[in-house]
Design an enzyme around this catalytic site. Structure first.
Site, PDB file in Angstrom:
ATOM      1  N   ASP A  29       7.273 -14.427  21.702  1.00 20.50           N
ATOM      2  CA  ASP A  29       8.572 -14.915  21.255  1.00 20.50           C
ATOM      3  C   ASP A  29       8.898 -14.426  19.848  1.00 20.50           C
ATOM      4  O   ASP A  29      10.051 -14.109  19.537  1.00 20.50           O
ATOM      5  CB  ASP A  29       8.601 -16.445  21.275  1.00 20.50           C
ATOM      6  CG  ASP A  29       8.578 -16.993  22.694  1.00 20.50           C
ATOM      7  OD1 ASP A  29       8.781 -16.199  23.640  1.00 20.50           O
ATOM      8  OD2 ASP A  29       8.337 -18.203  22.852  1.00 20.50           O
ATOM      9  N   ASP A  69       7.249  -7.231  23.852  1.00 21.13           N
ATOM     10  CA  ASP A  69       7.101  -8.663  24.136  1.00 21.13           C
ATOM     11  C   ASP A  69       6.692  -8.925  25.577  1.00 21.13           C
ATOM     12  O   ASP A  69       5.854  -9.789  25.854  1.00 21.13           O
ATOM     13  CB  ASP A  69       8.372  -9.438  23.764  1.00 21.13           C
ATOM     14  CG  ASP A  69       9.609  -8.917  24.497  1.00 21.13           C
ATOM     15  OD1 ASP A  69       9.484  -7.937  25.261  1.00 21.13           O
ATOM     16  OD2 ASP A  69      10.692  -9.486  24.290  1.00 21.13           O
ATOM     17  N   GLY A  70       7.266  -8.172  26.503  1.00 26.26           N
ATOM     18  CA  GLY A  70       6.916  -8.367  27.907  1.00 26.26           C
ATOM     19  C   GLY A  70       5.474  -8.009  28.193  1.00 26.26           C
ATOM     20  O   GLY A  70       4.767  -8.728  28.914  1.00 26.26           O
ATOM     21  N   ARG A  74       2.461 -10.659  29.492  1.00 24.60           N
ATOM     22  CA  ARG A  74       1.632 -10.474  30.674  1.00 24.60           C
ATOM     23  C   ARG A  74       0.150 -10.412  30.316  1.00 24.60           C
ATOM     24  O   ARG A  74      -0.694 -10.963  31.016  1.00 24.60           O
ATOM     25  CB  ARG A  74       2.060  -9.203  31.420  1.00 24.60           C
ATOM     26  CG  ARG A  74       3.428  -9.333  32.075  1.00 24.60           C
ATOM     27  CD  ARG A  74       3.711  -8.153  32.979  1.00 24.60           C
ATOM     28  NE  ARG A  74       3.811  -6.900  32.242  1.00 24.60           N
ATOM     29  CZ  ARG A  74       4.912  -6.454  31.677  1.00 24.60           C
ATOM     30  NH1 ARG A  74       6.016  -7.173  31.727  1.00 24.60           N
ATOM     31  NH2 ARG A  74       4.931  -5.302  31.041  1.00 24.60           N
ATOM     32  N   SER A  80       6.937 -16.903  31.074  1.00 21.21           N
ATOM     33  CA  SER A  80       7.562 -18.210  31.284  1.00 21.21           C
ATOM     34  C   SER A  80       9.063 -18.062  31.447  1.00 21.21           C
ATOM     35  O   SER A  80       9.657 -17.050  31.071  1.00 21.21           O
ATOM     36  CB  SER A  80       7.281 -19.133  30.093  1.00 21.21           C
ATOM     37  OG  SER A  80       7.927 -18.638  28.923  1.00 21.21           O
ATOM     38  N   ASP A  91      18.896 -10.137  23.980  1.00 19.78           N
ATOM     39  CA  ASP A  91      19.473  -8.868  24.434  1.00 19.78           C
ATOM     40  C   ASP A  91      20.968  -8.823  24.183  1.00 19.78           C
ATOM     41  O   ASP A  91      21.516  -7.823  23.741  1.00 19.78           O
ATOM     42  CB  ASP A  91      19.216  -8.672  25.928  1.00 19.78           C
ATOM     43  CG  ASP A  91      17.838  -8.130  26.218  1.00 19.78           C
ATOM     44  OD1 ASP A  91      17.119  -7.781  25.263  1.00 19.78           O
ATOM     45  OD2 ASP A  91      17.479  -8.062  27.412  1.00 19.78           O
TER      46      ASP A  91
END
Length: 257
Positions: A29, A69-70, A74, A80, A91
């Site tokens: 985050d 971040d993605g 993972r 979440s 975005d």
């Protein structure tokens, strides 16, 4: 197309950095919000100041790095629905900042009809850039899909940043004006494509005797009853939508692009 084909490349390029950040205990985050803040700052300072080439390169790097971040989510098992919501919201802010930067540049550095057209088209792209993902998220909140479109997020960002770079390197400002015009038309076509796709699904379900029926169904839909928030975005597994230029870090939900 760009977002789907670019995921493997982004994973290879940013995978090592993502692993380092996870080991350091950095939250995905934090990376999401920090990246958006950096994009916003760069877009609203470099572009209006006529640093188009530098601005386009910096923004391009930041947009691509948004994949971090993605991957971090993972790797750390922190995927979440909150992450998906946060990423989608950020975005929209980042995209708006880029087109606002171009708009301010046109108002400050272009005169006459060219300046007016460039500013107006930048504004159109800003507005339509919000309607495109909204249409998809709203459809998915109603239990339908709208996974179609001529101009998704990665395509839109690539076109505007490449055009900005070329003008910054010495090409006429009309190049950027033409690119913005192309994006505005493509975005409008994408909205129509998604509306048609949803209409066909609603008609096949017996819920759309006509276009007015679709409008009534949408107006009568209660978000509190299980649908998507009208101002929100649905997300596919992952934090970044299929048309995004970056990461996937959310949970369930449809992709907003």
């Amino acid at each position: 197309m760009l977002s789907r084909n670019g995921r493997g490349f982004a994973a290879v390029v940013f995978g090592p950095a993502a692993r380092v950040l996870v080991r350091l205990g950095v939250s995905p985050d934090v990376v999401t919000v920090s990246g958006t803040a950096a994009v916003t700052a760069a877009a609203l300072t470099l572009l209006p100041a006529d640093h188009l080439a530098v601005g386009a390169l910096v923004l391009g790097a930041l947009v691509v790095a948004d994949n971090l971040d993605g991957q971090m989510a993972r790797m750390s098992n922190r995927v979440s629905r909150w992450g998906a919501f946060l990423d989608s919201t950020m975005d929209r802010i980042a995209d708006a900042a880029i087109f606002c930067g171009v708009l301010l540049w046109a108002l400050r550095h272009l005169d006459g009809a060219l300046g007016a057209w460039t500013a107006g088209l930048a504004l159109a792209c800003l507005v339509l850039g919000g309607v495109v993902p909204y249409a998809k998220a709203r459809a998915e909140g109603l239990g339908m899909t709208a996974d179609v479109g001529l101009a998704e997020r990665a395509d839109r960002l690539l076109v505007v940043l490449v055009a900005t770079l070329l003008v910054g390197l010495g090409l006429p400002a009309a190049v950027l004006t033409a690119a913005l015009g192309l994006l505005a038309v493509a975005s409008a076509v994408t909205v129509v494509q998604r509306m048609r796709t949803v209409y066909v699904q609603a008609r096949d379900d017996g819920a759309a005797p006509g276009l007015d029926g679709v409008g009534g169904a949408l107006d009568g839909f209660d978000p509190a009853g299980g649908g998507a928030d009208p101002a929100g975005d649905s997300r596919a597994p992952g934090r970044r939508e299929p048309d995004g230029a970056g990461s996937t870090n959310g949970a369930a939900g449809g992709a907003a692009s």
